[in-house]
Design an enzyme around this catalytic site. Structure first.
Site, short mmCIF file in Angstrom:
data_model
loop_
_atom_site.label_atom_id
_atom_site.label_comp_id
_atom_site.label_asym_id
_atom_site.label_seq_id
_atom_site.Cartn_x
_atom_site.Cartn_y
_atom_site.Cartn_z
N LYS A 22 38.37 23.58 48.92
CA LYS A 22 38.69 23.77 47.60
C LYS A 22 39.78 22.98 46.68
CE LYS A 22 38.52 26.41 42.53
NZ LYS A 22 40.10 26.03 43.19
N ASN A 23 40.49 23.41 47.17
CA ASN A 23 41.62 23.06 46.34
C ASN A 23 42.06 21.66 46.68
OD1 ASN A 23 42.54 25.52 45.38
ND2 ASN A 23 44.03 26.12 46.33
N CYS A 116 39.90 28.68 35.72
CA CYS A 116 40.47 30.66 35.67
C CYS A 116 42.05 31.24 34.93
CB CYS A 116 41.30 31.05 37.12
SG CYS A 116 38.99 30.59 38.09
N ARG A 121 50.21 28.23 32.51
CA ARG A 121 50.56 27.31 34.04
C ARG A 121 50.93 25.57 33.87
NH1 ARG A 121 46.25 27.71 37.92
NH2 ARG A 121 44.85 29.29 38.09
N ASP A 306 46.46 33.04 46.15
CA ASP A 306 44.86 32.90 46.23
C ASP A 306 43.74 33.75 47.06
OD1 ASP A 306 44.88 30.95 43.98
OD2 ASP A 306 43.93 29.93 45.58
N ARG A 398 32.06 28.30 41.78
CA ARG A 398 32.92 27.43 41.50
C ARG A 398 33.87 27.37 42.57
NH1 ARG A 398 37.92 28.70 38.43
NH2 ARG A 398 38.76 26.91 39.47
#
Length: 419
Positions: A22-23, A116, A121, A306, A398
């Site tokens: 995903k990242n 999220c 951030r 994560d 997601r």
């Protein structure tokens, strides 16, 4: 309202295949618009974030087809249009369009990113990097207006004040077509950065040093389409490894690059989890007599932030008291009160999470406050006796490809319900 309903306390067996990262994919999709011909990405996870990014591409006039985990992106008719609101706000990874639009058009208008809620951030590192390349950045009505000078972006030396995956990737995207050489110092070293650099190099970019703390980019005139296979998702892999140790009766996790998980695997071994590590798979034996450990998250190659939440339910099975500190997102603690509702002996003291052995969890209704907290609650629900219902499941969808199908195939009693 969609909810996940889990009938817990059933041992899982069999195998699970990990999807593409995903990242990585959330940066690879924006990177593809830099090409002047179609880009084919293989191993793309079928997750909500991907569909959101494809909707953003469609707004720009970029055609895409997505089936059987293969995504073809055709940017030949792309137009530079302002995107101050809408889809772009709901998705944190949409900020990669800032770097991609700068690299493509030398300008862009992009809404401030969402995602999220894990505390602040800072986007200022991204902006500092862009400004070093010559970009004029203004914040007007909550959107970032990015404008290059007439002579275009110019390569330079950029020192990142703190290690940031997002800022490192964004500066790479902007710098690949800048004039001259850009050097990023104190760059993030995550495998996803190597993946993005590999795609761009296949497109004709000249990037060296990805995966180290100094990345050198020599600007090129143009980039072309190519075919690229995405690396496996190390966070999804870590989630299923923790799950296999927590509720598995012998589980094989396939499509894993175990070097990407060294720090996580060493923590599982420290707890007493027995694993057989193959070339691209890991077999997790049924776990018993686990020991409490101390966990601290750090930038790669340290333990990923994560993976802190998916690891927490496993700590409830360990004898003694475990301590967890997230140095990257200290506010990443919303899963703890939800675990307590399930019967966990867990608390937050300052920036530390204290996890004590909790032999018996009981199903209740809980809420997934973010993506990885959702993964944590799925594992806890599988461990608990009775029925666990998880709300706010969109967070989970997601980032986890076909999670219900993957768990069901191993014997989990899990389904999506509407209430």
């Amino acid at each position: 309202m969609k909810k996940l309903m889990i009938q817990g306390n059933k041992p899982l067996t069999g195998e699970v295949t990990i999807s593409g990262a995903k990242n990585s994919v959330v940066a690879l999709i924006p990177a593809a618009i830099l090409a002047d011909s179609p880009v084919t990405l293989e191993g793309v996870p079928d997750i909500q974030d991907v569909h959101s990014l494809l909707e953003i591409l469609a707004i720009m006039g970029v055609k895409s087809t997505f089936k059987n985990n293969t995504l073809i992106i055709d940017p030949t008719e792309i137009v530079s249009i302002p995107m101050p609101t809408g889809k772009i706000n709901s998705l944190r990874a949409s900020y990669y369009f800032m770097g991609a639009l700068l690299g493509k058009f030398g300008e862009g208008v992009v809404g401030l990113p969402g995602g999220c809620n894990l505390g602040p951030r800072p986007i200022n590192l991204h902006i500092k990097g862009f400004e070093a390349l010559g970009v004029q950045v203004t914040n007007e009505h909550g959107a970032m207006y990015l404008r290059s000078p007439e002579e275009g972006l110019k390569g330079t030396r950029i020192f990142m004040d703190m290690v940031s995956i997002g800022a490192t990737i964004n500066v790479i995207l902007a710098a690949v077509r800048a004039k001259g050489r850009t050097i990023i110092e104190n760059a993030a070293r995550e495998p996803e950065i190597i993946d993005v650099a590999t795609l761009l190099n296949n497109m004709g970019a000249k990037i060296r040093g990805a995966g180290t703390n100094e990345i050198r980019i020599d600007g090129v005139e143009q980039l072309h389409g190519c075919r690229h296979t995405i690396i496996p998702d190390r966070i999804e892999a870590g989630t299923y490894l923790a799950l296999a140790a927590a509720v598995g009766n012998g589980v094989l996790v396939k499509n894993v690059i175990h070097e990407h998980l060294d720090s996580f695997l060493s923590k599982l071994e420290e707890m007493g989890v027995e694993m057989e590590i193959g070339e691209d798979s890991i077999f997790v034996h049924p776990a018993k007599d686990l020991k409490a450990i101390s966990v601290k998250t750090f930038p790669y190659p340290g333990l990923a932030t994560d993976l802190q939440q998916p690891l927490t339910p496993l700590l409830l099975k360990a004898k003694g008291t475990s301590e967890v500190v997230d140095t990257i997102y200290p506010k990443r603690v919303n899963h703890i009160p939800e675990l307590v509702r399930l019967g966990a002996k867990a608390s937050i003291e300052g920036n530390m999470m204290i996890i004590q052995e909790s032999p018996q969890l009981s199903g209740v209704e809980v809420a997934a406050s973010d993506l990885r907290a959702g993964a944590c609650l799925v594992i806890a629900g599988l461990m608990a006796t009775g029925t666990t219902k998880i709300s706010q499941v969109d967070h989970i969808l997601r980032g986890y490809d076909n999670i219900i199908e993957k768990l069901s195939a191993m014997g989990a009693d899990i389904q999506m319900i509407e209430e």
